[in-house]
Design a protein around this motif. Structure first.
Motif, PDB file in Angstrom:
ATOM      1  N   GLN A  12       0.931  -1.300  -0.006  1.00 42.68           N
ATOM      2  CA  GLN A  12       0.057   0.013   0.125  1.00 42.68           C
ATOM      3  C   GLN A  12       0.856   1.284   0.015  1.00 42.68           C
ATOM      4  O   GLN A  12       0.474   2.227  -0.704  1.00 42.68           O
ATOM      5  CB  GLN A  12      -0.867  -0.139   1.285  1.00 42.68           C
ATOM      6  CG  GLN A  12      -2.027  -1.012   1.241  1.00 42.68           C
ATOM      7  CD  GLN A  12      -2.741  -1.317   2.339  1.00 42.68           C
ATOM      8  OE1 GLN A  12      -2.410  -0.387   3.588  1.00 42.68           O
ATOM      9  NE2 GLN A  12      -3.949  -2.036   2.224  1.00 42.68           N
ATOM     10  N   SER A  13       1.970   1.147   0.796  1.00 43.47           N
ATOM     11  CA  SER A  13       2.805   2.463   0.858  1.00 43.47           C
ATOM     12  C   SER A  13       3.507   2.701  -0.540  1.00 43.47           C
ATOM     13  O   SER A  13       3.823   3.648  -0.746  1.00 43.47           O
ATOM     14  CB  SER A  13       3.811   2.242   1.970  1.00 43.47           C
ATOM     15  OG  SER A  13       4.720   1.129   1.869  1.00 43.47           O
ATOM     16  N   PHE A  15       2.300   1.579  -3.394  1.00 35.81           N
ATOM     17  CA  PHE A  15       1.202   2.157  -4.531  1.00 35.81           C
ATOM     18  C   PHE A  15       1.264   3.821  -4.988  1.00 35.81           C
ATOM     19  O   PHE A  15       1.546   4.320  -4.140  1.00 35.81           O
ATOM     20  CB  PHE A  15      -0.201   1.934  -4.348  1.00 35.81           C
ATOM     21  CG  PHE A  15      -1.292   1.910  -5.213  1.00 35.81           C
ATOM     22  CD1 PHE A  15      -1.442   0.442  -5.840  1.00 35.81           C
ATOM     23  CD2 PHE A  15      -2.055   2.785  -5.319  1.00 35.81           C
ATOM     24  CE1 PHE A  15      -2.308   0.459  -6.993  1.00 35.81           C
ATOM     25  CE2 PHE A  15      -2.838   2.672  -6.355  1.00 35.81           C
ATOM     26  CZ  PHE A  15      -3.023   1.534  -7.301  1.00 35.81           C
ATOM     27  N   TRP A  17       0.087   6.435  -5.256  1.00 34.85           N
ATOM     28  CA  TRP A  17      -1.416   7.209  -5.160  1.00 34.85           C
ATOM     29  C   TRP A  17      -1.102   8.707  -5.623  1.00 34.85           C
ATOM     30  O   TRP A  17      -2.016   9.446  -6.061  1.00 34.85           O
ATOM     31  CB  TRP A  17      -1.890   7.266  -3.313  1.00 34.85           C
ATOM     32  CG  TRP A  17      -2.191   5.813  -3.176  1.00 34.85           C
ATOM     33  CD1 TRP A  17      -1.796   5.155  -2.157  1.00 34.85           C
ATOM     34  CD2 TRP A  17      -3.340   5.562  -3.660  1.00 34.85           C
ATOM     35  NE1 TRP A  17      -2.871   3.879  -2.111  1.00 34.85           N
ATOM     36  CE2 TRP A  17      -3.612   4.241  -3.167  1.00 34.85           C
ATOM     37  CE3 TRP A  17      -4.492   6.014  -4.781  1.00 34.85           C
ATOM     38  CZ2 TRP A  17      -4.928   3.393  -3.073  1.00 34.85           C
ATOM     39  CZ3 TRP A  17      -5.659   5.104  -4.807  1.00 34.85           C
ATOM     40  CH2 TRP A  17      -6.025   3.730  -4.103  1.00 34.85           C
ATOM     41  N   LEU A  18       0.063   9.196  -5.601  1.00 34.96           N
ATOM     42  CA  LEU A  18       0.309  10.674  -6.154  1.00 34.96           C
ATOM     43  C   LEU A  18      -0.024  10.678  -7.529  1.00 34.96           C
ATOM     44  O   LEU A  18      -0.746  11.559  -8.100  1.00 34.96           O
ATOM     45  CB  LEU A  18       1.613  11.169  -5.736  1.00 34.96           C
ATOM     46  CG  LEU A  18       1.714  12.549  -6.184  1.00 34.96           C
ATOM     47  CD1 LEU A  18       0.853  13.618  -5.277  1.00 34.96           C
ATOM     48  CD2 LEU A  18       3.403  12.889  -5.642  1.00 34.96           C
ATOM     49  N   VAL A  20      -1.839   8.672  -9.326  1.00 32.16           N
ATOM     50  CA  VAL A  20      -3.271   8.408  -9.496  1.00 32.16           C
ATOM     51  C   VAL A  20      -4.168   9.636  -9.046  1.00 32.16           C
ATOM     52  O   VAL A  20      -5.069   9.981  -9.866  1.00 32.16           O
ATOM     53  CB  VAL A  20      -3.900   7.237  -8.753  1.00 32.16           C
ATOM     54  CG1 VAL A  20      -5.242   7.167  -8.659  1.00 32.16           C
ATOM     55  CG2 VAL A  20      -3.126   5.936  -9.175  1.00 32.16           C
ATOM     56  N   ILE A  21      -3.826  10.098  -8.177  1.00 35.34           N
ATOM     57  CA  ILE A  21      -4.795  11.389  -7.600  1.00 35.34           C
ATOM     58  C   ILE A  21      -4.589  12.613  -8.670  1.00 35.34           C
ATOM     59  O   ILE A  21      -5.342  13.181  -9.125  1.00 35.34           O
ATOM     60  CB  ILE A  21      -4.228  11.898  -6.171  1.00 35.34           C
ATOM     61  CG1 ILE A  21      -4.759  10.687  -5.256  1.00 35.34           C
ATOM     62  CG2 ILE A  21      -4.925  13.228  -5.817  1.00 35.34           C
ATOM     63  CD1 ILE A  21      -4.190  11.038  -3.625  1.00 35.34           C
ATOM     64  N   CYS A  24      -6.297  12.173 -11.995  1.00 35.89           N
ATOM     65  CA  CYS A  24      -7.562  12.095 -11.716  1.00 35.89           C
ATOM     66  C   CYS A  24      -8.415  13.307 -11.836  1.00 35.89           C
ATOM     67  O   CYS A  24      -9.060  13.760 -12.424  1.00 35.89           O
ATOM     68  CB  CYS A  24      -8.175  11.351 -10.468  1.00 35.89           C
ATOM     69  SG  CYS A  24      -7.979   9.404 -10.560  1.00 35.89           S
ATOM     70  N   VAL A 137       0.965   0.931 -12.394  1.00 38.14           N
ATOM     71  CA  VAL A 137       0.068   0.242 -11.615  1.00 38.14           C
ATOM     72  C   VAL A 137      -0.231  -1.224 -11.597  1.00 38.14           C
ATOM     73  O   VAL A 137      -0.144  -1.598 -13.309  1.00 38.14           O
ATOM     74  CB  VAL A 137      -1.688   0.730 -11.638  1.00 38.14           C
ATOM     75  CG1 VAL A 137      -2.836  -0.107 -10.924  1.00 38.14           C
ATOM     76  CG2 VAL A 137      -1.466   2.325 -11.327  1.00 38.14           C
ATOM     77  N   LYS A 141      -4.911  -4.484 -10.697  1.00 36.80           N
ATOM     78  CA  LYS A 141      -5.508  -3.340 -10.366  1.00 36.80           C
ATOM     79  C   LYS A 141      -5.775  -2.547 -11.315  1.00 36.80           C
ATOM     80  O   LYS A 141      -6.689  -1.424 -11.006  1.00 36.80           O
ATOM     81  CB  LYS A 141      -4.857  -2.686  -9.191  1.00 36.80           C
ATOM     82  CG  LYS A 141      -4.642  -3.393  -7.827  1.00 36.80           C
ATOM     83  CD  LYS A 141      -4.187  -2.725  -6.610  1.00 36.80           C
ATOM     84  CE  LYS A 141      -3.849  -3.668  -5.290  1.00 36.80           C
ATOM     85  NZ  LYS A 141      -3.466  -2.945  -4.271  1.00 36.80           N
ATOM     86  N   ILE A 145      -8.455   1.060 -11.418  1.00 37.56           N
ATOM     87  CA  ILE A 145      -7.829   2.247 -11.432  1.00 37.56           C
ATOM     88  C   ILE A 145      -8.200   3.110 -12.580  1.00 37.56           C
ATOM     89  O   ILE A 145      -8.416   4.537 -12.800  1.00 37.56           O
ATOM     90  CB  ILE A 145      -6.339   2.266 -11.483  1.00 37.56           C
ATOM     91  CG1 ILE A 145      -5.865   1.674  -9.988  1.00 37.56           C
ATOM     92  CG2 ILE A 145      -5.555   3.382 -11.692  1.00 37.56           C
ATOM     93  CD1 ILE A 145      -6.191   2.585  -8.907  1.00 37.56           C
TER      94      ILE A 145
END
Length: 413
Positions: A12-13, A15, A17-18, A20-21, A24, A137, A141, A145
């Motif tokens: 999870q750490s 992944f 996310w920055l 992806v965010i 988006c 990714v 997943k 995503i």
């Protein structure tokens, strides 16, 4: 050896996310203004004296240039990096909005609102962002995503519908386009975490080496890819017609104009739910069959809307159903391209599929305005869209969800 809980925490750490965010947020900003173009039609025509065919042609050109630009910008992003392409597209998008805001003749409208906005949307559209996501990714997943990114585009539509109408009412259509142009300047900053190209994919060296031309020839010779391209044409036809002409259609059938804002906002909101569900479902079940069901459901929704009494309630019900189905085609469609051909040329090949979508968009928008001016009704285009939905269901059914066989290719070094 790490314990399962530790392994999950590590995954999870790590992944992205920055990425992806930010991706988006870019998708929402990119999709929002162009999805609100229908609100500009009546006030612009009232000020300029142009007819609906003129406005419809501008939006049709916009959709066509969006499609033409997709494979080109996708190939550029695959080679030169996502950030450069997103920055270029934001500048083009802003220039198009400014030219449309100051258009005093039809040529300016068609160049600014058509060519430039279309190219600007193309450079920051789904295939560019989803290709960047696919590089970062894990494959297991990817569909979810992709659904998340599509939902972000839906959120842009949901937010920009009331914002656009409110700004037009308060400041006029021209100033509203200027404010939208200023918003595009945020995109280069948001795009910084997406720096990278196809070669920066951690799994790129495990994929087969191909030039862009070789990848394109392979895809166009693959039966399932051709069927996917054919079906996505229908998606563009249906959605672009509704985006550009639904606000005017609601007024034509005697329903208060406020329901146009409600309708597009509902489509945008339920599109968020539909996109997320689509990513979840297509991660677990057959993507081609799921796509066939989506197109069948759209045709049924249109038929019921036309055949049943048209009231504010039916407009709301239709908007909710179409919202759930609106961009639900995007996650499984792009995921199928990745399954078939990998991620090395995903930006370009996804752009080719989307080009077909935008050819359909061009026809949907242009025919909507042209046939209305000829017959005084949008009904012929509604029924044509319903028939095309059944065609799309048929062509998606035999698509094979598997990687293309490449016995003659050499693994990339």
């Amino acid at each position: 050896m790490p314990q399962p809980a530790t392994a999950r925490a590590t995954a999870q750490s790590s992944f992205p996310w920055l990425i992806v965010i930010c991706g988006c947020l870019i998708t929402g900003l990119n999709f929002g203004p162009r999805s609100a173009m229908g609100f500009f039609q009546l006030p612009m025509l009232a000020d300029t004296g142009w007819d609906r065919t003129t406005f419809g042609l501008a939006i049709a050109i916009q959709n066509l240039m969006w499609g033409v630009g997709q494979p080109v910008f996708g190939a550029l992003a695959d080679r030169f990096g996502t950030w450069r392409v997103l920055t270029l597209s934001a500048a083009i998008y802003a220039a198009g909005l400014l030219m449309m805001a100051s258009a005093h003749n039809e040529m300016m409208l068609h160049i600014g609102g058509g060519v430039l906005i279309g190219l600007g949307v193309a450079g920051g559209s789904f295939s560019i962002i989803l290709a960047a996501f696919a590089r970062s990714v894990p494959a297991e997943k990817r569909s979810f995503i992709f659904g998340l990114a599509t939902a972000a585009g839906s959120a842009g539509m949901f937010l920009f519908a009331p914002i656009s109408q409110g700004l037009i009412s308060a400041y006029g259509w021209s100033d509203t386009l200027v404010y939208m142009a200023a918003a595009m300047l945020i995109i280069p900053v948001l795009a910084i975490p997406l720096i990278g190209n196809a070669a920066s994919n951690p799994s790129a060296h495990a994929e087969f080496k191909q030039t862009a031309a070789e990848a394109l020839r392979e895809a166009l010779g693959h039966r399932s890819f051709v069927l996917l391209v054919s079906g996505f044409f229908v998606c563009g036809f249906q959605l672009a017609f509704i985006t550009a002409h639904f606000p005017a259609y609601i007024g034509d059938i005697g329903i208060d104009a406020s329901y146009a804002v409600i309708a597009l906002a509902l489509i945008g909101f339920f599109n968020i739910i539909g996109s997320l569900l689509s990513g979840f479902i297509s991660q677990r079940y057959s993507k081609p069959i799921f796509l066939a069901y989506i197109y069948i459901a759209r045709s049924v929704a249109v038929a019921l809307f036309l055949l049943l009494p048209q009231t504010p309630t039916s407009v709301i019900a239709f908007s909710v159903v179409m919202g759930l189905l609106w961009l639900s085609t995007v996650p499984p469609t792009n995921a199928l391209v990745a399954v078939m051909f990998g991620t090395r040329h995903l930006g370009m090949l996804g752009g080719v599929v989307f080009f077909s979508h935008q050819v359909g968009s061009f026809l949907g928008v242009w025919l909507g305005g042209y046939l209305y001016d000829q017959f005084g009704s949008y009904d012929p285009v509604w029924w044509l869209g319903m028939a095309l939905g059944l065609f799309a269901a048929v062509v998606h059914w035999p698509i094979q969800e598997k990687a293309v066989d490449r016995p003659a290719l050499v693994p990339a070094e």
